[in-house]
Design a protein around this motif. Sequence first.
Motif, PDB file in Angstrom:
ATOM      1  N   VAL A 191      -0.352  14.044  -5.412  1.00  0.00           N
ATOM      2  CA  VAL A 191      -0.319  12.575  -5.330  1.00  0.00           C
ATOM      3  C   VAL A 191      -0.381  12.028  -6.755  1.00  0.00           C
ATOM      4  CG1 VAL A 191      -1.381  10.489  -4.379  1.00  0.00           C
ATOM      5  CG2 VAL A 191      -1.500  12.646  -3.100  1.00  0.00           C
ATOM      6  N   SER A 192       0.671  11.356  -7.158  1.00  0.00           N
ATOM      7  CA  SER A 192       0.764  10.879  -8.536  1.00  0.00           C
ATOM      8  C   SER A 192       0.308   9.423  -8.671  1.00  0.00           C
ATOM      9  CB  SER A 192       2.215  11.028  -9.007  1.00  0.00           C
ATOM     10  OG  SER A 192       2.328  10.627 -10.342  1.00  0.00           O
ATOM     11  N   TYR A 193       0.858   8.570  -7.827  1.00  0.00           N
ATOM     12  CA  TYR A 193       0.527   7.139  -7.888  1.00  0.00           C
ATOM     13  C   TYR A 193      -0.055   6.653  -6.561  1.00  0.00           C
ATOM     14  CZ  TYR A 193       2.883   6.113 -12.308  1.00  0.00           C
ATOM     15  OH  TYR A 193       3.228   6.055 -13.635  1.00  0.00           O
ATOM     16  N   SER A 194      -0.978   5.717  -6.687  1.00  0.00           N
ATOM     17  CA  SER A 194      -1.446   5.006  -5.508  1.00  0.00           C
ATOM     18  C   SER A 194      -1.462   3.510  -5.829  1.00  0.00           C
ATOM     19  CB  SER A 194      -2.849   5.472  -5.128  1.00  0.00           C
ATOM     20  OG  SER A 194      -3.314   4.687  -4.043  1.00  0.00           O
ATOM     21  N   ILE A 195      -0.774   2.767  -5.011  1.00  0.00           N
ATOM     22  CA  ILE A 195      -0.748   1.301  -5.172  1.00  0.00           C
ATOM     23  C   ILE A 195      -1.399   0.723  -3.919  1.00  0.00           C
ATOM     24  CG2 ILE A 195       0.754  -0.735  -5.350  1.00  0.00           C
ATOM     25  CD1 ILE A 195       2.826   1.242  -6.663  1.00  0.00           C
ATOM     26  N   ILE A 196      -2.423  -0.084  -4.116  1.00  0.00           N
ATOM     27  CA  ILE A 196      -3.110  -0.681  -2.968  1.00  0.00           C
ATOM     28  C   ILE A 196      -3.171  -2.190  -3.153  1.00  0.00           C
ATOM     29  CG2 ILE A 196      -5.211  -0.701  -1.561  1.00  0.00           C
ATOM     30  CD1 ILE A 196      -5.833   2.133  -2.649  1.00  0.00           C
ATOM     31  N   ASP A 239       0.900  -1.167   0.000  1.00  0.00           N
ATOM     32  CA  ASP A 239       0.000   0.000   0.000  1.00  0.00           C
ATOM     33  C   ASP A 239       0.932   1.208   0.000  1.00  0.00           C
ATOM     34  OD1 ASP A 239      -2.024  -1.848   0.294  1.00  0.00           O
ATOM     35  OD2 ASP A 239      -2.974  -0.848   1.991  1.00  0.00           O
ATOM     36  N   ILE A 240       1.164   1.762  -1.161  1.00  0.00           N
ATOM     37  CA  ILE A 240       2.236   2.756  -1.326  1.00  0.00           C
ATOM     38  C   ILE A 240       1.734   3.922  -2.164  1.00  0.00           C
ATOM     39  CG2 ILE A 240       4.504   3.124  -2.431  1.00  0.00           C
ATOM     40  CD1 ILE A 240       5.127   0.160  -1.817  1.00  0.00           C
ATOM     41  N   ILE A 241       2.135   5.145  -1.788  1.00  0.00           N
ATOM     42  CA  ILE A 241       1.806   6.304  -2.627  1.00  0.00           C
ATOM     43  C   ILE A 241       3.099   7.008  -3.051  1.00  0.00           C
ATOM     44  CG2 ILE A 241      -0.527   6.690  -1.747  1.00  0.00           C
ATOM     45  CD1 ILE A 241       0.631   8.868   0.095  1.00  0.00           C
ATOM     46  N   ILE A 242       2.986   7.696  -4.188  1.00  0.00           N
ATOM     47  CA  ILE A 242       4.149   8.408  -4.738  1.00  0.00           C
ATOM     48  C   ILE A 242       3.735   9.860  -4.972  1.00  0.00           C
ATOM     49  CG2 ILE A 242       5.831   8.483  -6.614  1.00  0.00           C
ATOM     50  CD1 ILE A 242       5.339   5.478  -7.034  1.00  0.00           C
ATOM     51  N   LEU A 243       4.527  10.766  -4.400  1.00  0.00           N
ATOM     52  CA  LEU A 243       4.161  12.187  -4.442  1.00  0.00           C
ATOM     53  C   LEU A 243       5.119  12.977  -5.332  1.00  0.00           C
ATOM     54  CD1 LEU A 243       3.718  12.670  -0.566  1.00  0.00           C
ATOM     55  CD2 LEU A 243       2.019  11.834  -2.206  1.00  0.00           C
ATOM     56  N   ASN A 244       4.536  13.832  -6.187  1.00  0.00           N
ATOM     57  CA  ASN A 244       5.354  14.748  -6.988  1.00  0.00           C
ATOM     58  C   ASN A 244       5.884  15.854  -6.097  1.00  0.00           C
ATOM     59  OD1 ASN A 244       4.858  13.439  -9.400  1.00  0.00           O
ATOM     60  ND2 ASN A 244       3.015  14.642  -9.823  1.00  0.00           N
ATOM     61  N   ILE A 245       7.115  16.258  -6.383  1.00  0.00           N
ATOM     62  CA  ILE A 245       7.676  17.377  -5.599  1.00  0.00           C
ATOM     63  C   ILE A 245       8.376  18.356  -6.534  1.00  0.00           C
ATOM     64  CG2 ILE A 245       7.931  16.478  -3.255  1.00  0.00           C
ATOM     65  CD1 ILE A 245      10.681  15.358  -4.162  1.00  0.00           C
ATOM     66  N   LYS A 266      -1.623  -3.414  -6.305  1.00  0.00           N
ATOM     67  CA  LYS A 266      -2.247  -3.078  -7.587  1.00  0.00           C
ATOM     68  C   LYS A 266      -2.193  -1.561  -7.810  1.00  0.00           C
ATOM     69  CE  LYS A 266      -6.852  -3.279  -9.705  1.00  0.00           C
ATOM     70  NZ  LYS A 266      -8.172  -3.900  -9.615  1.00  0.00           N
ATOM     71  N   ILE A 267      -1.828  -1.159  -9.013  1.00  0.00           N
ATOM     72  CA  ILE A 267      -1.786   0.287  -9.297  1.00  0.00           C
ATOM     73  C   ILE A 267      -3.221   0.776  -9.468  1.00  0.00           C
ATOM     74  CG2 ILE A 267      -0.959   2.099 -10.847  1.00  0.00           C
ATOM     75  CD1 ILE A 267       1.362   0.232 -11.607  1.00  0.00           C
ATOM     76  N   VAL A 268      -3.656   1.605  -8.528  1.00  0.00           N
ATOM     77  CA  VAL A 268      -5.030   2.098  -8.515  1.00  0.00           C
ATOM     78  C   VAL A 268      -5.087   3.506  -9.136  1.00  0.00           C
ATOM     79  CG1 VAL A 268      -6.901   2.795  -6.955  1.00  0.00           C
ATOM     80  CG2 VAL A 268      -5.670   0.668  -6.547  1.00  0.00           C
ATOM     81  N   MET A 269      -3.999   4.248  -8.991  1.00  0.00           N
ATOM     82  CA  MET A 269      -3.924   5.577  -9.628  1.00  0.00           C
ATOM     83  C   MET A 269      -2.534   5.731 -10.241  1.00  0.00           C
ATOM     84  SD  MET A 269      -4.812   9.377  -8.185  1.00  0.00           S
ATOM     85  CE  MET A 269      -3.535   9.501  -6.945  1.00  0.00           C
ATOM     86  N   ALA A 270      -2.498   6.209 -11.493  1.00  0.00           N
ATOM     87  CA  ALA A 270      -1.231   6.450 -12.181  1.00  0.00           C
ATOM     88  C   ALA A 270      -1.248   7.859 -12.756  1.00  0.00           C
ATOM     89  CB  ALA A 270      -1.034   5.427 -13.300  1.00  0.00           C
ATOM     90  N   LYS A 271      -0.198   8.615 -12.459  1.00  0.00           N
ATOM     91  CA  LYS A 271      -0.076  10.007 -12.924  1.00  0.00           C
ATOM     92  C   LYS A 271      -1.353  10.810 -12.669  1.00  0.00           C
ATOM     93  CE  LYS A 271       3.523   8.874 -16.163  1.00  0.00           C
ATOM     94  NZ  LYS A 271       3.979   8.658 -17.510  1.00  0.00           N
ATOM     95  N   GLY A 272      -1.922  10.626 -11.490  1.00  0.00           N
ATOM     96  CA  GLY A 272      -3.101  11.396 -11.074  1.00  0.00           C
ATOM     97  C   GLY A 272      -4.418  10.884 -11.624  1.00  0.00           C
ATOM     98  N   ASN A 273      -4.393   9.810 -12.427  1.00  0.00           N
ATOM     99  CA  ASN A 273      -5.646   9.258 -12.983  1.00  0.00           C
ATOM    100  C   ASN A 273      -6.027   7.970 -12.270  1.00  0.00           C
ATOM    101  OD1 ASN A 273      -5.960  11.216 -15.129  1.00  0.00           O
ATOM    102  ND2 ASN A 273      -4.165  10.223 -16.041  1.00  0.00           N
ATOM    103  N   ILE A 274      -7.214   7.958 -11.701  1.00  0.00           N
ATOM    104  CA  ILE A 274      -7.663   6.739 -11.016  1.00  0.00           C
ATOM    105  C   ILE A 274      -8.086   5.723 -12.078  1.00  0.00           C
ATOM    106  CG2 ILE A 274      -9.272   5.766  -9.346  1.00  0.00           C
ATOM    107  CD1 ILE A 274      -9.441   8.444  -7.986  1.00  0.00           C
ATOM    108  N   LEU A 275      -7.542   4.515 -11.966  1.00  0.00           N
ATOM    109  CA  LEU A 275      -7.760   3.500 -13.003  1.00  0.00           C
ATOM    110  C   LEU A 275      -8.965   2.607 -12.707  1.00  0.00           C
ATOM    111  CD1 LEU A 275      -4.000   2.426 -13.343  1.00  0.00           C
ATOM    112  CD2 LEU A 275      -5.216   4.188 -14.628  1.00  0.00           C
ATOM    113  N   THR A 276      -9.464   2.666 -11.486  1.00  0.00           N
ATOM    114  CA  THR A 276     -10.516   1.726 -11.100  1.00  0.00           C
ATOM    115  C   THR A 276     -11.891   2.391 -11.005  1.00  0.00           C
ATOM    116  OG1 THR A 276      -9.954   2.168  -8.794  1.00  0.00           O
ATOM    117  CG2 THR A 276      -8.951   0.228  -9.797  1.00  0.00           C
ATOM    118  N   ILE A 277     -11.954   3.670 -11.320  1.00  0.00           N
ATOM    119  CA  ILE A 277     -13.200   4.417 -11.150  1.00  0.00           C
ATOM    120  C   ILE A 277     -13.458   5.280 -12.382  1.00  0.00           C
ATOM    121  CG2 ILE A 277     -14.287   6.305  -9.837  1.00  0.00           C
ATOM    122  CD1 ILE A 277     -12.852   5.375  -7.350  1.00  0.00           C
ATOM    123  N   ASP A 278     -14.709   5.322 -12.837  1.00  0.00           N
ATOM    124  CA  ASP A 278     -15.094   6.251 -13.897  1.00  0.00           C
ATOM    125  C   ASP A 278     -15.548   7.544 -13.205  1.00  0.00           C
ATOM    126  OD1 ASP A 278     -16.268   7.743 -15.857  1.00  0.00           O
ATOM    127  OD2 ASP A 278     -17.427   6.101 -16.725  1.00  0.00           O
TER     128      ASP A 278
END
Length: 466
Positions: free
Chosen positions: A426-431, A396-402, A434-446
């Motif tokens: 917040v750029s990436y979210s891995i839960i 469960d990891i997040i990646i932040l732009n700086i 699984k990559i749930v958000m990449a470059k600020g775009n949530i991949l699992t939600i419309d």
Amino acid sequence: MVFNIFVLIKNCIIFILCFVVLPCCVYGKEVEMFDILIKDGIVLTINGNNEVLKGAHIGIKDKKIAYIGKDDNLLAEQYIDASDKIVLPGFVNTHTHVPMSIFKGIADDLPLDVWLNDYIWPLESKYMDKETVYKASLASIAEMIHSGITTFNDMYFFENEVARAANETSIRAVVSETLMDGKTVNSKNFVEGLAYSEWLIKKWQGNDLINVGVAPHAPYTASSDLLIKAKELANRYGVIYHIHLSETKNEYNTIKKEYNSTPVEYLDNLGVLDKLTMAAHVVYLEKNDFDILKNRKVSVSHNPESNMKLASGISPVYGMLRHGINVSLGTDGVASNNDLDFFDTMDIAAKLQKVYYMDPVALNAQEVVMAATLGGAKALNLDQYVGSIEIGKLADIIILNIDDMHAIPLYNPFSQIVYTLNPADVSYSIINGKIVMAKGNILTIDEEAIKESIIELQKFISNDLQ
Ligand SMILES: [Zn+2]
């Protein structure tokens, strides 16, 4: 025929040795293929030594963190470039009522009792149903993922719909049905509420992302009979006991008058406080209460924005931390916040303690990040699985732009997270790997579809209220 079989077996062994075993063994070491490799990040491990690793890689395999280090010859199915980015465990929001996002801004600037009795509870009984809970949960989950939250701990009604929304969107959640003495929108009485809670526990048992707890609302809305029965249920299944505790002066005075004890002493006398108890707010404490919370190993969810907005008071969390009590952070529901921005929560938590104690040292940035990650995981009894970046834990990891103007220069990543950054960073979210958000775009939600459904609901409620 026998000869041919021997030749075949021999050829197979040679093939496996040449093309499978040998390529995997370079200098006597097996080259591991990771599912995801996060490369070159500034990694805040939040491990026992609170190590910060610069230019480190994190290998994820089978949902878990399998490698942390600086070997540049690693292979993966998928790479994420984290150079000049902060990598840390996802935030754990330990007190939410996610479906309440549908009531954002509908009743502001009111005291808690008026807000609840005259606005929120009538609105809930009129408009909350399974479908609304599901849709509003999706909207809140999208907002939380953008804010770096990878786990939330919810208390509301129709919690199966919250669990469904969380499971579908791949966010980790602990869900608990709110239990009160009287009727709720989902149960006629607390006996039904307890039965629903037990059904919920059984239904989601074994799910990777969803945990279920038991949640009596508060000492002033749940009788001692309910408080005890709820704890018995929680104990039966070894799940957390989520409760609002000592939130307002009113609650404190009511309990004191009725039971001649503080709300904390009252719950302790009932025997419901232990390391699986997660108490939200905890604003009014006497000296003895600190000892009780510490000795019983109760975790606290600090909700600074909600406490400020409802003028509930300031929780002495710096004092609790110094006393050895586990403190985590929560947003509370959107109706009393009015968003799920965890960066706001962290920033305000730190600054509010400094004002309360008139001490700029109180609650430093590192302590806040600890509370927002490992402290939260501990509060939800999930710290053996998440809350830090350590080998063997779930990813469960997040990646932040700086690199945006407001985010530079960077001297101290903890300071940047608490006092400078915001959800847009917040750029990436891995839960759960699984990559749930990449470059600020949530991949699992419309997100567009969710926005439409929320605006539709708001129009319906607005028209209906006129
Ligand atoms: Zn609450």
